[in-house]
Design a protein around this motif. Structure first.
Motif, short mmCIF file in Angstrom:
data_model
loop_
_atom_site.label_atom_id
_atom_site.label_comp_id
_atom_site.label_asym_id
_atom_site.label_seq_id
_atom_site.Cartn_x
_atom_site.Cartn_y
_atom_site.Cartn_z
N THR A 56 0.85 -1.18 0.00
CA THR A 56 0.00 0.00 0.00
C THR A 56 0.89 1.23 0.00
N THR A 57 0.61 2.18 -0.87
CA THR A 57 1.38 3.41 -0.96
C THR A 57 0.49 4.59 -0.61
N VAL A 58 0.98 5.42 0.30
CA VAL A 58 0.28 6.65 0.67
C VAL A 58 1.27 7.78 0.47
N GLN A 59 0.83 8.83 -0.18
CA GLN A 59 1.70 9.98 -0.38
C GLN A 59 0.93 11.24 -0.03
N GLY A 60 1.66 12.32 0.16
CA GLY A 60 0.98 13.57 0.49
C GLY A 60 1.94 14.64 0.95
N LYS A 61 1.37 15.64 1.62
CA LYS A 61 2.14 16.80 2.05
C LYS A 61 1.69 17.19 3.45
N VAL A 62 2.64 17.62 4.28
CA VAL A 62 2.34 18.08 5.63
C VAL A 62 2.66 19.57 5.69
N VAL A 63 1.65 20.38 6.05
CA VAL A 63 1.80 21.83 6.10
C VAL A 63 1.33 22.34 7.46
N ASP A 64 1.66 23.61 7.76
CA ASP A 64 1.15 24.25 8.98
C ASP A 64 -0.11 25.05 8.65
N GLU A 65 -0.58 25.82 9.61
CA GLU A 65 -1.83 26.57 9.43
C GLU A 65 -1.71 27.67 8.38
N ASN A 66 -0.48 28.11 8.09
CA ASN A 66 -0.25 29.14 7.06
C ASN A 66 0.06 28.53 5.70
N ASN A 67 -0.17 27.22 5.56
CA ASN A 67 0.09 26.47 4.34
C ASN A 67 1.57 26.43 3.97
N GLU A 68 2.45 26.56 4.98
CA GLU A 68 3.90 26.42 4.78
C GLU A 68 4.28 24.97 5.04
N PRO A 69 5.18 24.39 4.24
CA PRO A 69 5.57 22.99 4.45
C PRO A 69 6.32 22.81 5.76
N ILE A 70 6.16 21.63 6.35
CA ILE A 70 6.86 21.27 7.58
C ILE A 70 7.89 20.20 7.24
N VAL A 118 -6.42 6.07 6.62
CA VAL A 118 -6.14 5.70 5.23
C VAL A 118 -7.14 4.62 4.85
N THR A 119 -7.93 4.86 3.82
CA THR A 119 -9.00 3.94 3.45
C THR A 119 -8.77 3.20 2.14
N SER A 120 -7.78 3.66 1.34
CA SER A 120 -7.55 2.99 0.06
C SER A 120 -6.07 3.07 -0.31
N ASN A 121 -5.67 2.22 -1.24
CA ASN A 121 -4.31 2.22 -1.75
C ASN A 121 -4.11 3.44 -2.66
N ASN A 122 -2.88 3.92 -2.76
CA ASN A 122 -2.50 5.08 -3.57
C ASN A 122 -3.29 6.33 -3.19
N GLN A 123 -3.57 6.47 -1.91
CA GLN A 123 -4.30 7.63 -1.42
C GLN A 123 -3.34 8.81 -1.26
N THR A 124 -3.80 10.02 -1.57
CA THR A 124 -3.02 11.24 -1.41
C THR A 124 -3.64 12.06 -0.29
N LEU A 125 -2.81 12.46 0.68
CA LEU A 125 -3.28 13.20 1.85
C LEU A 125 -2.61 14.57 1.90
N THR A 126 -3.35 15.56 2.37
CA THR A 126 -2.78 16.85 2.74
C THR A 126 -3.10 17.07 4.20
N ILE A 127 -2.07 17.09 5.03
CA ILE A 127 -2.23 17.15 6.48
C ILE A 127 -1.84 18.54 6.96
N THR A 128 -2.68 19.16 7.78
CA THR A 128 -2.39 20.45 8.37
C THR A 128 -2.19 20.26 9.88
N LEU A 129 -0.98 20.56 10.34
CA LEU A 129 -0.68 20.46 11.77
C LEU A 129 -0.82 21.84 12.40
N SER A 130 -1.43 21.87 13.58
CA SER A 130 -1.58 23.14 14.29
C SER A 130 -0.47 23.28 15.32
N GLU A 131 -0.08 24.52 15.57
CA GLU A 131 0.99 24.78 16.53
C GLU A 131 0.54 24.40 17.93
#
Length: 130
Positions: A20-34, A82-95
Motif C-alpha cells: 500500500t502506498t500513501v503519499q501527500g504533504k504536511v503543512v502548517d496553518e499558514n500552508n507552509e511545508p513542515i 487511510v481507506t484505500s491504496n494510492n491515497q493522497t493526503l494533505t495534512i495540516t498540523l496546528s501549533e
C-alpha cells in the motif's frame, strides 16, 4: 524450467502488488511545508519523514484501512485514516502551546588545594649505570 520461472514471476508480482502506498504533504496553518515531520503507522514500527518541501511517500504491507500519525516538534499530533491504496493526503498540523517551567541551576565550589598531594613526591638526579 519454464513453468518454474513463470510461477516464481507470478509470486513476485503478487508480493509487490500487496504493498500500500500513501503519499501527500504536511503543512502548517499558514500552508507552509513542515520539513522533517514524522509519519508513523499506528501500532507498528513503520514510518517515514517528510522532505524539505513537506512531501512524503509511505509504503507498507498493511492493507487499508489503517491509521497514520503525523507529528513534529512544536506542533500537535494528528491522526489520519487511510481507506484505500494510492491515497493522497494533505495534512495540516496546528501549533502546540507548550508551557515550560523555569530551570534552577545551583552549584558550590570547594576550596582548591594546590600543594597537597596524597603521595609524597621526591626529585632525584639522574644517574647513569655502568
Amino acid at each position: 524450467m519454464k513453468k518454474l520461472m513463470f510461477v516464481s514471476l507470478m509470486l513476485l508480482g503478487l508480493a509487490t502488488y500487496g504493498q500500500t502506498t500513501v503519499q501527500g504533504k504536511v503543512v502548517d496553518e499558514n500552508n507552509e511545508p513542515i520539513p522533517g515531520a514524522n509519519v508513523i503507522l499506528v501500532g507498528k514500527a513503520e514510518g517515514t519523514t517528510t522532505d524539505f518541501d513537506g512531501n512524503f511517500t509511505f509504503n507498507t504491507d498493511e492493507e487499508p484501512p489503517f491509521q497514520l500519525q503525523f507529528s513534529s516538534i512544536g506542533f500537535s499530533d494528528f491522526t489520519a485514516n487511510v481507506t484505500s491504496n494510492n491515497q493522497t493526503l494533505t495534512i495540516t498540523l496546528s501549533e502546540a502551546n507548550t508551557l515550560l517551567d523555569e530551570i534552577v541551576i545551583s552549584a558550590s565550589r570547594t576550596p582548591e588545594r594546590i600543594f597537597e598531594s596524597p603521595v609524597s613526591v621526591e626529585k632525584k638526579k639522574e644517574k647513569r649505570w655502568r
